[in-house]
Write an enzyme that holds these catalytic residues in place. Structure first.
Site, short mmCIF file in Angstrom:
data_model
loop_
_atom_site.label_atom_id
_atom_site.label_comp_id
_atom_site.label_asym_id
_atom_site.label_seq_id
_atom_site.Cartn_x
_atom_site.Cartn_y
_atom_site.Cartn_z
N ASP A 212 -31.48 106.05 -158.21
CA ASP A 212 -31.45 104.62 -158.57
C ASP A 212 -32.43 103.78 -157.77
O ASP A 212 -33.05 102.86 -158.30
CB ASP A 212 -30.04 104.04 -158.34
CG ASP A 212 -29.00 104.67 -159.24
OD1 ASP A 212 -29.40 105.31 -160.23
OD2 ASP A 212 -27.80 104.52 -158.94
P1 NAP Z 1 -28.31 108.11 -156.40
O1 NAP Z 1 -28.89 107.11 -157.35
O2 NAP Z 1 -26.84 108.20 -156.30
O3 NAP Z 1 -28.95 109.53 -156.80
C1 NAP Z 1 -28.73 110.64 -156.02
C2 NAP Z 1 -29.45 111.81 -156.68
O4 NAP Z 1 -29.39 112.89 -155.76
C3 NAP Z 1 -28.80 112.28 -157.97
O5 NAP Z 1 -29.58 111.94 -159.08
C4 NAP Z 1 -28.64 113.82 -157.79
O6 NAP Z 1 -29.30 114.48 -158.88
C5 NAP Z 1 -29.39 114.09 -156.48
N1 NAP Z 1 -28.68 115.07 -155.64
C6 NAP Z 1 -27.37 115.16 -155.36
N2 NAP Z 1 -27.13 116.19 -154.55
C7 NAP Z 1 -28.32 116.78 -154.30
C8 NAP Z 1 -28.72 117.89 -153.52
N3 NAP Z 1 -27.84 118.62 -152.84
N4 NAP Z 1 -30.04 118.20 -153.48
C9 NAP Z 1 -30.94 117.46 -154.18
N5 NAP Z 1 -30.62 116.40 -154.93
C10 NAP Z 1 -29.31 116.07 -154.98
O7 NAP Z 1 -28.84 107.87 -154.92
P2 NAP Z 1 -29.76 106.74 -154.29
O8 NAP Z 1 -31.09 106.69 -154.97
O9 NAP Z 1 -29.70 106.96 -152.81
O10 NAP Z 1 -29.05 105.38 -154.68
C11 NAP Z 1 -27.82 104.97 -154.07
C12 NAP Z 1 -26.94 104.34 -155.12
O11 NAP Z 1 -25.66 104.10 -154.53
C13 NAP Z 1 -27.48 103.01 -155.61
O12 NAP Z 1 -27.21 102.83 -156.97
C14 NAP Z 1 -26.68 102.02 -154.78
O13 NAP Z 1 -26.58 100.75 -155.38
C15 NAP Z 1 -25.34 102.72 -154.69
N6 NAP Z 1 -24.54 102.22 -153.55
C16 NAP Z 1 -25.03 102.33 -152.29
C17 NAP Z 1 -24.32 101.78 -151.23
C18 NAP Z 1 -24.84 101.82 -149.80
O14 NAP Z 1 -24.32 101.09 -148.97
N7 NAP Z 1 -25.83 102.64 -149.50
C19 NAP Z 1 -23.11 101.15 -151.47
C20 NAP Z 1 -22.63 101.11 -152.77
C21 NAP Z 1 -23.36 101.64 -153.80
P3 NAP Z 1 -28.88 115.97 -159.27
O15 NAP Z 1 -27.44 115.93 -159.58
O16 NAP Z 1 -29.74 116.31 -160.44
O17 NAP Z 1 -29.19 116.82 -158.08
#
Ligand code: NAP
Length: 457
Positions: free
Chosen positions: A384
């Site tokens: 994301d």
């Molecule tokens: P993300 O959008 O959740 O994407 C994570 C990606 O990692 C997935 O597409 C997954 O694809 C891949 N993945 C999972 N396990 C893996 C592994 N072992 N090896 C390789 N790839 C792996 O993560 P992000 O880009 O960090 O975004 C964070 C999201 O969380 C945002 O939407 C944000 O708004 C939300 N959020 C964050 C917080 C905070 O405080 N940080 C709080 C609330 C919400 P595959 O399944 O294909 O591997």
């Protein structure tokens, strides 16, 4: 209260403020924690030496049990389970506040409780109760003991709001009539029930926002305890805790371009969001050896870690690849999105564990301008936070969320296991762009493969 205890509390409060200030930057965070720990030590010792203490036995027993539990948690709970750990400590803190509230009410009898004290006591029990069960629910969801996706049903928001209104109504009544004993205990019970209902419809990935809100409630409950038992350090520490938690919740929501009400009542992640770009084409799979050549001869490489790096525990493997590249004269930078991962500072904590220097970490504003001059952007389990739809597609579920503009780099390689979506549950057009290649597999295994291949390049 005597002068020495007030001076001790004043010193403790100053140390808490210095601690919070230190925590605002990774380089001063450790020092900040030490200030806060000394502050807490002074507050506890000061209180224990104060003459109002009548018996030490139970306090010592509590101290031993609490220290054993705290020690065990800090040794055995891994860094990746930090959100669960935080949820548990909020639950314990709020339980303490609630129990003090109930025991004060029981001890004094309604007759002695004036309006002010009754307001403080009721607020303490209300906020404390919501925080105990709300935090435990957050823990259970994060631990995958129940499904992490939002649990919703028809009329849920109306039901929850009605229950809250009844509980607040009881609170208001009790202020005017503290003698309504059964109402006090019913209000406490409903607060515990409301904590569960509040968190049920919220997705696991939104738990960090919930937890910082719970942190805020626990802090305010502690401040109310301070008013109820006339303890100044509790009032100050609770207020600091309450407002810092609230500010953190707002900052997190802002970084996701969402409102607190959307997080609490929007059941985000319940179903695939609409507004996705249609027919994006094919993703291009790439081989580790080909990427390794690009990396080995690059001028600048930017690593973009995300949630997948945390699940794969790939932080040490990233550092090792970076070391190999740097030894070859490649400039390596790390781009840190404020909400990458699942809690604030998630990536910073993991990279610090792997001894990545703070000076190599760049936030959104610092790094976005550098992508056009970057040879390879390596996206490690992020989705994301690098989704260009947030910038380009006003109908996207994450429209307006600031992103790391990796699509502007000469070449992008995305390390992920397969075609899994990110937290928002939407497609990512980045993966279909001509300058983007997909290296499938667990992030740690892929990085180790890349490191080996770069050494042979
Ligand atoms: P993300 O959008 O959740 O994407 C994570 C990606 O990692 C997935 O597409 C997954 O694809 C891949 N993945 C999972 N396990 C893996 C592994 N072992 N090896 C390789 N790839 C792996 O993560 P992000 O880009 O960090 O975004 C964070 C999201 O969380 C945002 O939407 C944000 O708004 C939300 N959020 C964050 C917080 C905070 O405080 N940080 C709080 C609330 C919400 P595959 O399944 O294909 O591997």
């Amino acid at each position: 209260m005597g002068l020495p205890i007030e001076l001790t509390y004043l010193a403790a409060s100053i140390l808490f403020i210095l601690g919070l200030k230190g925590l605002s930057h990774p380089e001063t965070a450790r020092r900040g924690m030490i200030f806060a720990e000394i502050g807490m030590f002074l507050a506890i010792v000061g209180t224990l030496l104060h003459r109002e203490i009548v018996s030490y036995e139970w306090i010592i027993a509590g101290l031993i049990i609490g220290s054993l539990i705290g020690g065990a948690i800090s040794i055995w709970v891994p860094m990746t389970a930090m959100p669960q750990r935080t949820a548990l400590s909020h639950a314990f803190g709020a339980l303490a506040a609630s129990l003090v509230g109930v025991s004060e009410y029981y001890r004094h009898g309604a007759g002695e409780l004036g309006t002010f004290k009754m307001t403080a006591l009721s607020l303490e029990v209300l906020l404390g109760g919501i925080t105990v069960t709300g935090s435990l629910m957050a823990f259970i969801k994060l631990q995958d003991w129940i499904r992490g996706t939002p649990i919703t049903y028809r009329g849920q928001n109306v039901f929850n709001m009605s229950l809250l209104a009844i509980t607040v109504g009881m609170f208001a009544y009790l202020i005017f009539d503290p003698s309504a004993h059964s109402l006090f205990y019913a209000m406490a019970g409903l607060a515990f029930v409301f904590g569960v209902l509040l968190v049920l419809p919220i997705g696991a990935a939104d738990m960090p926002v919930v937890m910082s809100l719970m942190n805020s409630y626990a802090g305010l409950a502690a401040a109310a305890t301070g008013f109820a038992i006339s303890n100044n350090v509790l009032i100050i520490a609770g207020t600091l805790d309450g407002f810092s938690g609230f500010i953190l919740s707002i900052l997190m929501c802002r970084a996701m371009n969402r409102s607190i009400t959307n997080v609490l009542f929007g059941a985000f992640g319940a179903e695939t969001a609409s507004g996705e770009s249609a027919s994006l084409g094919d993703m291009r799979e790439v081989k580790a050896d080909d990427i390794a050549v690009q990396l080995a001869y690059a001028g600048q490489v930017v690593f973009v870690p995300g949630y997948g790096m945390a699940t794969a525990q790939a932080q040490h493997a990233v550092r090792e690849l970076a070391n190999i590249l740097e030894a070859r004269g490649v400039t390596v930078k790390y781009a840190i999105h404020p909400v990458a991962g699942r809690m604030p500072g998630h990536m910073n904590v993991l990279l610090a564990e792997a001894n990545v220097p703070y000076s190599s970490l760049y936030d959104l504003e610092q790094i976005n301008g550098e992508f056009p001059a970057t040879d390879v952007a390596v996206v490690i389990g992020a989705n994301d936070v690098v989704n260009p739809d947030a910038r380009d597609n006003p109908k996207s579920a994450i429209a307006g969320m600031p992103i790391l503009e990796v699509d502007k780099a000469h070449s992008v390689v995305v390390l992920k296991r397969g075609k899994g979506k990110g937290f928002a549950g939407i497609e990512n057009p980045l993966f279909f762009k001509p300058n983007c290649g997909m290296l499938y597999g667990d992030a740690k295994a892929s990085l180790i493969k890349l490191a080996g291949a770069v050494q042979n390049a």
